[in-house]
Motif scaffolding. Sequence first.
Motif, PDB file in Angstrom:
ATOM      1  N   THR A  37       0.859  -1.183   0.000  1.00 49.13           N
ATOM      2  CA  THR A  37       0.000   0.000   0.000  1.00 49.13           C
ATOM      3  C   THR A  37       0.896   1.234   0.000  1.00 49.13           C
ATOM      4  N   ARG A  38       0.304   2.366  -0.273  1.00 45.93           N
ATOM      5  CA  ARG A  38       1.073   3.609  -0.207  1.00 45.93           C
ATOM      6  C   ARG A  38       1.566   3.850   1.221  1.00 45.93           C
ATOM      7  N   GLU A  39       0.803   3.383   2.192  1.00 47.22           N
ATOM      8  CA  GLU A  39       1.218   3.491   3.587  1.00 47.22           C
ATOM      9  C   GLU A  39       2.463   2.634   3.846  1.00 47.22           C
ATOM     10  N   ASP A  40       2.523   1.459   3.257  1.00 49.12           N
ATOM     11  CA  ASP A  40       3.717   0.608   3.375  1.00 49.12           C
ATOM     12  C   ASP A  40       4.940   1.335   2.808  1.00 49.12           C
ATOM     13  N   ILE A  41       4.763   1.953   1.656  1.00 48.48           N
ATOM     14  CA  ILE A  41       5.858   2.670   0.996  1.00 48.48           C
ATOM     15  C   ILE A  41       6.269   3.867   1.851  1.00 48.48           C
ATOM     16  N   ARG A  42       5.292   4.575   2.379  1.00 51.49           N
ATOM     17  CA  ARG A  42       5.561   5.736   3.230  1.00 51.49           C
ATOM     18  C   ARG A  42       6.413   5.330   4.432  1.00 51.49           C
ATOM     19  N   LYS A  43       6.035   4.260   5.085  1.00 49.23           N
ATOM     20  CA  LYS A  43       6.776   3.794   6.260  1.00 49.23           C
ATOM     21  C   LYS A  43       8.171   3.311   5.887  1.00 49.23           C
ATOM     22  N   ARG A  44       8.281   2.594   4.776  1.00 50.39           N
ATOM     23  CA  ARG A  44       9.589   2.058   4.359  1.00 50.39           C
ATOM     24  C   ARG A  44      10.613   3.167   4.165  1.00 50.39           C
ATOM     25  N   TYR A  45      10.174   4.277   3.561  1.00 52.53           N
ATOM     26  CA  TYR A  45      11.112   5.352   3.245  1.00 52.53           C
ATOM     27  C   TYR A  45      11.063   6.509   4.236  1.00 52.53           C
ATOM     28  N   GLY A  46      10.192   6.405   5.238  1.00 54.98           N
ATOM     29  CA  GLY A  46      10.110   7.451   6.248  1.00 54.98           C
ATOM     30  C   GLY A  46       9.660   8.787   5.675  1.00 54.98           C
ATOM     31  N   LYS A  47       8.732   8.732   4.750  1.00 52.82           N
ATOM     32  CA  LYS A  47       8.242   9.938   4.066  1.00 52.82           C
ATOM     33  C   LYS A  47       6.812  10.237   4.494  1.00 52.82           C
ATOM     34  N   SER A  48       6.375  11.456   4.220  1.00 51.72           N
ATOM     35  CA  SER A  48       4.991  11.826   4.509  1.00 51.72           C
ATOM     36  C   SER A  48       4.077  11.266   3.409  1.00 51.72           C
ATOM     37  N   ALA A  49       2.797  11.196   3.717  1.00 51.34           N
ATOM     38  CA  ALA A  49       1.813  10.755   2.720  1.00 51.34           C
ATOM     39  C   ALA A  49       1.831  11.696   1.516  1.00 51.34           C
ATOM     40  N   ASN A  50       2.056  12.986   1.771  1.00 52.72           N
ATOM     41  CA  ASN A  50       2.105  13.972   0.692  1.00 52.72           C
ATOM     42  C   ASN A  50       3.286  13.699  -0.244  1.00 52.72           C
ATOM     43  N   THR A  51       4.430  13.341   0.321  1.00 57.41           N
ATOM     44  CA  THR A  51       5.602  13.041  -0.504  1.00 57.41           C
ATOM     45  C   THR A  51       5.340  11.828  -1.386  1.00 57.41           C
ATOM     46  N   ILE A  52       4.750  10.779  -0.830  1.00 62.12           N
ATOM     47  CA  ILE A  52       4.450   9.581  -1.631  1.00 62.12           C
ATOM     48  C   ILE A  52       3.437   9.921  -2.725  1.00 62.12           C
ATOM     49  N   SER A  53       2.456  10.735  -2.398  1.00 59.34           N
ATOM     50  CA  SER A  53       1.494  11.189  -3.401  1.00 59.34           C
ATOM     51  C   SER A  53       2.208  11.941  -4.525  1.00 59.34           C
ATOM     52  N   ASN A  54       3.159  12.789  -4.168  1.00 56.09           N
ATOM     53  CA  ASN A  54       3.919  13.542  -5.174  1.00 56.09           C
ATOM     54  C   ASN A  54       4.760  12.617  -6.044  1.00 56.09           C
ATOM     55  N   TRP A  55       5.321  11.564  -5.465  1.00 60.37           N
ATOM     56  CA  TRP A  55       6.048  10.573  -6.267  1.00 60.37           C
ATOM     57  C   TRP A  55       5.102   9.921  -7.261  1.00 60.37           C
ATOM     58  N   CYS A  56       3.885   9.627  -6.811  1.00 61.73           N
ATOM     59  CA  CYS A  56       2.903   8.932  -7.650  1.00 61.73           C
ATOM     60  C   CYS A  56       2.395   9.802  -8.791  1.00 61.73           C
ATOM     61  N   THR A  57       2.357  11.107  -8.576  1.00 62.77           N
ATOM     62  CA  THR A  57       1.866  12.019  -9.616  1.00 62.77           C
ATOM     63  C   THR A  57       2.979  12.648 -10.438  1.00 62.77           C
ATOM     64  N   GLY A  58       4.230  12.444 -10.019  1.00 64.11           N
ATOM     65  CA  GLY A  58       5.355  13.010 -10.754  1.00 64.11           C
ATOM     66  C   GLY A  58       5.682  14.442 -10.377  1.00 64.11           C
ATOM     67  N   LYS A  59       5.091  14.938  -9.289  1.00 70.29           N
ATOM     68  CA  LYS A  59       5.402  16.300  -8.832  1.00 70.29           C
ATOM     69  C   LYS A  59       6.774  16.362  -8.184  1.00 70.29           C
TER      70      LYS A  59
END
Length: 71
Positions: free
Chosen positions: A18-40
Amino acid sequence: MKKLKSNIGWLIDKSNYTREDIRKRYGKSANTISNWCTGKSFPSHPETWDLAELLGVKVDELYERTIEERE
C-alpha cells in the motif's frame, strides 16, 4: 517538450504493497508519496532503485517519457 510521467502510483496499486507501506519504508509523509505517484517530485536515486526492486520492475518502468504539446 519531453516530460516524465510517473507510473509509481499504478505500480504500487497493482503490487502487494500500500502507499502506507511505501511511506513507512522510506520514512516519508503521505504527501511526498502522493507527489512521487503524480510526478510532482521524485525519490532519490537510491530510493528509486530500491523501489523498483521492491515492486519487481526495472527502474525505467517507474516512469514514461511523454511529449507535452505547448498551446
